[in-house]
Design a protein around this motif. Sequence first.
Motif, PDB file in Angstrom:
ATOM      1  N   HIS A  72       0.927  -0.941  -0.376  1.00 54.34           N
ATOM      2  CA  HIS A  72       0.092   0.377  -0.118  1.00 54.34           C
ATOM      3  C   HIS A  72       0.677   1.253  -0.155  1.00 54.34           C
ATOM      4  O   HIS A  72       2.028   0.824   0.120  1.00 54.34           O
ATOM      5  CB  HIS A  72      -0.862  -0.376   1.286  1.00 54.34           C
ATOM      6  CG  HIS A  72      -0.227  -0.122   1.939  1.00 54.34           C
ATOM      7  ND1 HIS A  72       0.164   1.511   3.552  1.00 54.34           N
ATOM      8  CD2 HIS A  72      -0.100  -1.196   3.245  1.00 54.34           C
ATOM      9  CE1 HIS A  72       0.670   1.024   4.005  1.00 54.34           C
ATOM     10  NE2 HIS A  72       0.893  -0.548   4.682  1.00 54.34           N
ATOM     11  N   ARG A  74       1.014   4.246   2.064  1.00 53.45           N
ATOM     12  CA  ARG A  74       1.475   4.688   3.557  1.00 53.45           C
ATOM     13  C   ARG A  74       2.742   4.106   4.221  1.00 53.45           C
ATOM     14  O   ARG A  74       2.769   3.037   5.236  1.00 53.45           O
ATOM     15  CB  ARG A  74       0.423   4.737   4.120  1.00 53.45           C
ATOM     16  CG  ARG A  74      -1.207   5.688   3.656  1.00 53.45           C
ATOM     17  CD  ARG A  74      -0.535   7.115   3.547  1.00 53.45           C
ATOM     18  NE  ARG A  74      -0.072   6.891   4.813  1.00 53.45           N
ATOM     19  CZ  ARG A  74      -0.495   7.666   6.229  1.00 53.45           C
ATOM     20  NH1 ARG A  74      -1.513   7.891   6.563  1.00 53.45           N
ATOM     21  NH2 ARG A  74       0.086   7.838   7.753  1.00 53.45           N
ATOM     22  N   VAL A 136      -6.382   3.291   2.372  1.00 52.10           N
ATOM     23  CA  VAL A 136      -4.910   3.562   1.813  1.00 52.10           C
ATOM     24  C   VAL A 136      -5.681   3.159   0.491  1.00 52.10           C
ATOM     25  O   VAL A 136      -5.706   2.039   0.334  1.00 52.10           O
ATOM     26  CB  VAL A 136      -3.751   2.811   2.622  1.00 52.10           C
ATOM     27  CG1 VAL A 136      -3.584   3.095   4.212  1.00 52.10           C
ATOM     28  CG2 VAL A 136      -4.323   1.409   2.718  1.00 52.10           C
ATOM     29  N   MET A 146      -7.298   0.923   6.469  1.00 56.67           N
ATOM     30  CA  MET A 146      -6.158  -0.029   7.208  1.00 56.67           C
ATOM     31  C   MET A 146      -6.344   0.489   8.641  1.00 56.67           C
ATOM     32  O   MET A 146      -6.855   1.529   8.812  1.00 56.67           O
ATOM     33  CB  MET A 146      -5.182   1.710   6.845  1.00 56.67           C
ATOM     34  CG  MET A 146      -3.711   1.704   7.945  1.00 56.67           C
ATOM     35  SD  MET A 146      -3.280   0.013   7.840  1.00 56.67           S
ATOM     36  CE  MET A 146      -2.252   0.466   6.547  1.00 56.67           C
TER      37      MET A 146
END
Length: 153
Positions: A72, A74, A136, A146
Amino acid sequence: MNTYEIFSIRTHPEWRITAARWFQEKWEIPLEEYLTSIDESINGSGAVPQWYIAVERQRIIAGAGVIDNDFHDRKDLTPNVCALYVEPQQRCRGIAGNMLAHICKDMAGRGVGTLYLITEHTSFYERYGWDFLCMVRCDSGELIRMYKKDSRL
């Protein structure tokens, strides 16, 4: 009474190849990716990556990992619990919850205070004390939820 044992592959490296094959079969990520990460957990001194399995009668019935990022955008939300899977015939026995608790305890002992995960199974993780954090974007482009959890709780 549990008839299975949950442990880290780092403490039982004899499960290395069997576990990598098991995870590859469940998640269709190349075997070499799992072997590389599992070897890093066995040979490395860092807290991440880590891989865990639940074994009953010398057979893997569940597994999960902790990696830096579970595909992902992040990268600041790390480390991530990933690849949690319980064999269908073994579900509804509390194995996933016990595995999550084991992972949290082990990671807290390794100095990791907060764990994250991405999932579509919202109520499942909330039942085990995980809190929604944000949406995310996965590497595939889709938005996914998330969650986070203080591993010391």
